[in-house]
Design a protein around this motif. Structure first.
Motif, PDB file in Angstrom:
ATOM      1  N   GLU A 180     -46.035 -56.517   9.739  1.00  0.00           N
ATOM      2  CA  GLU A 180     -46.459 -55.576   8.319  1.00  0.00           C
ATOM      3  C   GLU A 180     -44.385 -55.074   8.032  1.00  0.00           C
ATOM      4  O   GLU A 180     -43.856 -55.367   6.765  1.00  0.00           O
ATOM      5  N   VAL A 181     -43.626 -54.034   8.466  1.00  0.00           N
ATOM      6  CA  VAL A 181     -41.882 -53.864   8.443  1.00  0.00           C
ATOM      7  C   VAL A 181     -40.856 -55.771   8.166  1.00  0.00           C
ATOM      8  O   VAL A 181     -40.679 -55.435   6.878  1.00  0.00           O
ATOM      9  N   GLU A 182     -41.425 -56.361   8.706  1.00  0.00           N
ATOM     10  CA  GLU A 182     -40.682 -57.799   8.620  1.00  0.00           C
ATOM     11  C   GLU A 182     -41.457 -58.281   7.259  1.00  0.00           C
ATOM     12  O   GLU A 182     -39.826 -58.632   6.208  1.00  0.00           O
ATOM     13  N   ARG A 183     -42.693 -58.407   6.958  1.00  0.00           N
ATOM     14  CA  ARG A 183     -42.786 -58.984   5.670  1.00  0.00           C
ATOM     15  C   ARG A 183     -42.287 -58.170   3.982  1.00  0.00           C
ATOM     16  O   ARG A 183     -41.509 -58.554   3.152  1.00  0.00           O
ATOM     17  N   TRP A 184     -42.354 -56.308   4.368  1.00  0.00           N
ATOM     18  CA  TRP A 184     -41.455 -55.533   3.812  1.00  0.00           C
ATOM     19  C   TRP A 184     -40.559 -55.983   3.625  1.00  0.00           C
ATOM     20  O   TRP A 184     -39.591 -56.121   2.450  1.00  0.00           O
ATOM     21  N   ALA A 185     -39.060 -55.872   4.341  1.00  0.00           N
ATOM     22  CA  ALA A 185     -38.128 -56.092   4.281  1.00  0.00           C
ATOM     23  C   ALA A 185     -37.694 -57.522   3.569  1.00  0.00           C
ATOM     24  O   ALA A 185     -37.062 -57.720   2.783  1.00  0.00           O
ATOM     25  N   GLY A 186     -38.706 -58.520   3.791  1.00  0.00           N
ATOM     26  CA  GLY A 186     -38.419 -59.670   3.245  1.00  0.00           C
ATOM     27  C   GLY A 186     -38.479 -60.209   2.066  1.00  0.00           C
ATOM     28  O   GLY A 186     -38.050 -60.232   1.071  1.00  0.00           O
ATOM     29  N   HIS A 187     -39.761 -59.021   1.531  1.00  0.00           N
ATOM     30  CA  HIS A 187     -39.677 -59.563  -0.078  1.00  0.00           C
ATOM     31  C   HIS A 187     -38.855 -58.308  -0.808  1.00  0.00           C
ATOM     32  O   HIS A 187     -38.466 -58.456  -1.337  1.00  0.00           O
ATOM     33  N   PHE A 188     -38.413 -57.278   0.110  1.00  0.00           N
ATOM     34  CA  PHE A 188     -37.406 -56.796  -0.748  1.00  0.00           C
ATOM     35  C   PHE A 188     -36.235 -57.343  -1.136  1.00  0.00           C
ATOM     36  O   PHE A 188     -35.280 -56.869  -1.909  1.00  0.00           O
ATOM     37  N   GLU A 189     -35.337 -57.484   0.780  1.00  0.00           N
ATOM     38  CA  GLU A 189     -33.799 -58.990   0.202  1.00  0.00           C
ATOM     39  C   GLU A 189     -34.279 -59.724  -0.986  1.00  0.00           C
ATOM     40  O   GLU A 189     -33.645 -60.055  -1.329  1.00  0.00           O
ATOM     41  N   ASP A 190     -35.514 -60.417  -1.241  1.00  0.00           N
ATOM     42  CA  ASP A 190     -36.057 -61.587  -2.044  1.00  0.00           C
ATOM     43  C   ASP A 190     -35.462 -61.353  -3.188  1.00  0.00           C
ATOM     44  O   ASP A 190     -34.969 -61.666  -3.586  1.00  0.00           O
ATOM     45  N   ARG A 191     -36.252 -59.568  -4.174  1.00  0.00           N
ATOM     46  CA  ARG A 191     -35.936 -59.806  -4.919  1.00  0.00           C
ATOM     47  C   ARG A 191     -34.513 -58.844  -5.488  1.00  0.00           C
ATOM     48  O   ARG A 191     -33.746 -58.930  -6.033  1.00  0.00           O
TER      49      ARG A 191
END
Length: 240
Positions: A180-191
């Protein structure tokens, strides 16, 4: 049955060291070994030869291509390293790390411990995925530990602290899992990537690692990640 930490060997270089690590694990009742891209492939005959009776640990070892895959199911990661790094993470000795691991497991969280390759240890990008660092207080003029020695020290501290730590209230917050933390980190990084935040290019890798380190050391709850995802989506919608 008591939950145990997973010992994750990241890019181990020699089958002999994997076998010796398996033997060290079984000495202290640990059986959850996970391997990330072993250099000499897997399975490995030299690992079996050096395991000296601990082949069951090797037979059940999970093979993965990345730390994220190897740490599947884990909620907390400790990274073992002998060198200071350019990131802010709690620093433990093996004793305090395994005490913290036991507290996490009592709370229903799964724990993993990362061990780096023999020659150079874990890289900064590996450590950035952990919530804490474990450093053995060795002679600073000769800080090199064999992989199996490091596994042995961590296993010993886990076993030594086998006394029950007591119950934990059940009404506490549900902590975010590593995926869940990985998904958030990836989402934030992509934006941020879309917004041109990572500039200049030669600083991008360091900036991304610093952000990963930021999220890793935060005690995020599942609710936290859901709110963050929603807030970021709304910001993007308003921008568009």
């Amino acid at each position: 049955m008591e939950q145990m930490p997973a010992f994750i060997l990241v890019r181990p270089q020699m089958g002999e060291n994997i076998g010796a690590a398996a033997r060290a694990m079984l000495n202290f009742g640990l059986t959850d070994m996970r391997l990330v891209s072993p250099r000499d492939g897997w399975p490995n005959e030299r690992a079996v030869a050096l395991a000296s009776g601990a082949s069951a640990v090797l037979e059940s070892a999970r093979l993965a291509d990345s730390i994220a895959d190897a740490a599947e199911g884990c909620d907390v990661l400790f990274a073992t390293t002998a060198r200071p790094r350019d990131m802010t993470l709690p620093v433990h000795t093996p004793e305090t790390a395994m005490a913290e691991a036991r507290r996490s497991i009592v709370q229903g969280r799964r724990v993993g411990v990362l061990f780096g390759p023999e020659r150079a240890g874990l890289e900064n990008d590996d450590i950035a995925r952990a919530q804490a660092v474990v450093t053995v207080p060795v002679n600073p003029q000769f800080a090199s530990l064999n992989l199996a020695q490091c596994v042995l020290l961590m296993g010993y501290e886990w076993r030594r602290q086998a006394v029950e730590t007591g119950a934990v209230p059940e009404d506490g917050p549900v902590m975010a899992t590593l995926p869940e933390v990985e998904r958030w980190a990836g989402h934030f990084e992509d934006r941020l990537e879309e917004a041109g935040f990572f500039f200049p290019d030669h600083k991008a890798a360091h900036m991304k690692r610093s952000l990963r380190n930021l999220w890793a050391r935060m005690p995020l709850t599942r609710s936290d990640t859901q709110i963050l995802h929603g807030a970021l989506r709304q910001l993007v919608r308003r921008r568009d």
